[in-house]
Design an enzyme around this catalytic site. Structure first.
Site, mmCIF file in Angstrom:
data_model
loop_
_atom_site.group_PDB
_atom_site.id
_atom_site.type_symbol
_atom_site.label_atom_id
_atom_site.label_comp_id
_atom_site.label_asym_id
_atom_site.label_seq_id
_atom_site.Cartn_x
_atom_site.Cartn_y
_atom_site.Cartn_z
ATOM 1 C CB THR A 53 44.553 38.242 23.949
ATOM 2 O OG1 THR A 53 42.975 37.782 24.025
ATOM 3 C CG2 THR A 53 44.130 38.744 22.560
ATOM 4 C CD GLU A 100 46.197 42.896 33.517
ATOM 5 O OE1 GLU A 100 46.231 41.917 33.281
ATOM 6 O OE2 GLU A 100 45.097 43.095 33.857
ATOM 7 C CB THR A 109 48.076 38.629 32.512
ATOM 8 O OG1 THR A 109 49.188 39.370 33.219
ATOM 9 C CG2 THR A 109 47.997 37.038 33.044
ATOM 10 N N GLY A 110 47.261 36.854 30.173
ATOM 11 C CA GLY A 110 45.824 36.393 29.312
ATOM 12 C C GLY A 110 46.196 35.480 28.343
ATOM 13 C CB ALA A 158 40.281 44.505 28.019
ATOM 14 N N GLY A 186 42.248 37.925 34.675
ATOM 15 C CA GLY A 186 43.367 36.811 35.267
ATOM 16 C C GLY A 186 43.717 37.291 36.565
HETATM 17 C C1 5RP Z 1 44.046 39.706 33.181
HETATM 18 C C2 5RP Z 1 43.412 40.459 31.977
HETATM 19 C C3 5RP Z 1 43.111 40.005 30.797
HETATM 20 O O1 5RP Z 1 43.659 40.950 30.028
HETATM 21 C C4 5RP Z 1 41.748 39.732 30.402
HETATM 22 O O2 5RP Z 1 41.147 38.803 31.562
HETATM 23 C C5 5RP Z 1 41.648 39.242 29.073
HETATM 24 O O3 5RP Z 1 42.089 37.941 29.117
HETATM 25 P P1 5RP Z 1 41.848 37.051 27.661
HETATM 26 O O4 5RP Z 1 42.863 37.446 26.715
HETATM 27 O O5 5RP Z 1 42.498 35.701 28.367
HETATM 28 O O6 5RP Z 1 40.727 36.881 27.297
HETATM 29 O O7 5RP Z 1 42.802 41.480 32.243
HETATM 30 O O8 5RP Z 1 44.056 40.078 34.365
#
Ligand code: 5RP
Length: 237
Positions: free
Chosen positions: A35, A109, A32-33, A89, A103
């Site tokens: 990236t 996860e 999730t997120g 991450a 997130g």
């Molecule tokens: C969600 C996560 C995401 O992987 C982490 O917050 C990185 O997010 P982003 O890609 O938006 O920087 O752990 O729970």
């Protein structure tokens, strides 16, 4: 170019590289997120190549994004094994230990990560740190009945807990995908990630922690013009 632009390019480069890791996989777990969102966008651009694969996801957000582009998404409860898991991450240290959960999807996860044969994490270079906790707190997913008790314990331990509140769209605490409440833990500088993980995970009422210790097989670090693939030599679990 703005810093934001550089970071987005770096994320995109990491996400693009991750596609190479899933070509032979039948069952793919997706995190999730933002990236991961780029990774899903790349899958959509590649089109039919991925229609014969099965996906599972760490959050409702990712379920929607994968199904929106026509991919077959199964509920994690129906999945026996995952060939490859792809996620991002918040922080990655030199040993490829990570903080995740920005997130609020950390519990699923970690479950999907643990039960995957190959675990790939895609990050932009700003996520690299010399010590976990440099830029982000350690999130924990807490059973709502235990919220005050867990919170008070953490306070007494000097971990500066903060209940994560929703900024927009909902009053009150952020509720995780599995119905927990997120507490962000700010341990003292130079804490031992392994010890903290042991302590937090052992607390009744804590469903899961955002410390991912020894769980990454590969971390793909994106830069504006290249990627660097870091590999864990010895898989610990
Ligand atoms: C969600 C996560 C995401 O992987 C982490 O917050 C990185 O997010 P982003 O890609 O938006 O920087 O752990 O729970």
């Amino acid at each position: 170019m703005s810093v934001g632009g550089d970071v987005n390019k770096a994320k995109l480069n990491a996400a693009r590289k991750a596609v190479e890791f899933i070509t032979d996989a039948e069952v793919i777990g997706v995190g999730t997120g933002s990236t991961v969102e780029m990774f899903i966008k790349i899958l959509s651009e590649l089109g039919s190549d991925f229609r014969d694969k099965v996906f599972t996801a760490s959050s409702i957000d990712t379920v929607l994004k994968l199904s929106d582009i026509g991919l077959k998404v199964l509920h994690p409860a129906s999945i026996e094994r995952i060939d490859v898991y792809v996620d991002s991450a918040d922080e990655v240290d030199r040993d490829l230990n990570m903080i995740k959960g920005g997130g609020a999807a950390l519990t699923l996860e970690k479950i999907l990560t643990y039960y995957s044969s190959k675990r790939i994490f895609i990050v932009d270079h700003t996520k690299l740190v010399s010590h976990l906790g440099e830029k982000h707190p350690v999130p924990i997913d807490v059973q709502p009945y235990a919220l005050r008790m867990v919170y008070s314990y953490l306070l007494r331990q000097g971990y500066n807990p903060k209940i994560r509140y929703s900024v927009k769209g909902k009053y009150g605490p952020v509720i995780s995908d599995i119905g927990g409440v997120i507490i962000d833990v700010y341990p003292p500088k130079d804490f031992d990630p392994q010890e903290l993980e042991r302590e937090l995970a052992s607390l009744p009422g804590v469903i899961e922690t955002g410390l991912f210790i020894g769980l990454a097989d590969y971390v793909i670090v994106g830069y504006e013009d290249r990627v660097n693939v870091l590999k864990r030599e010895v898989r610990s679990m």
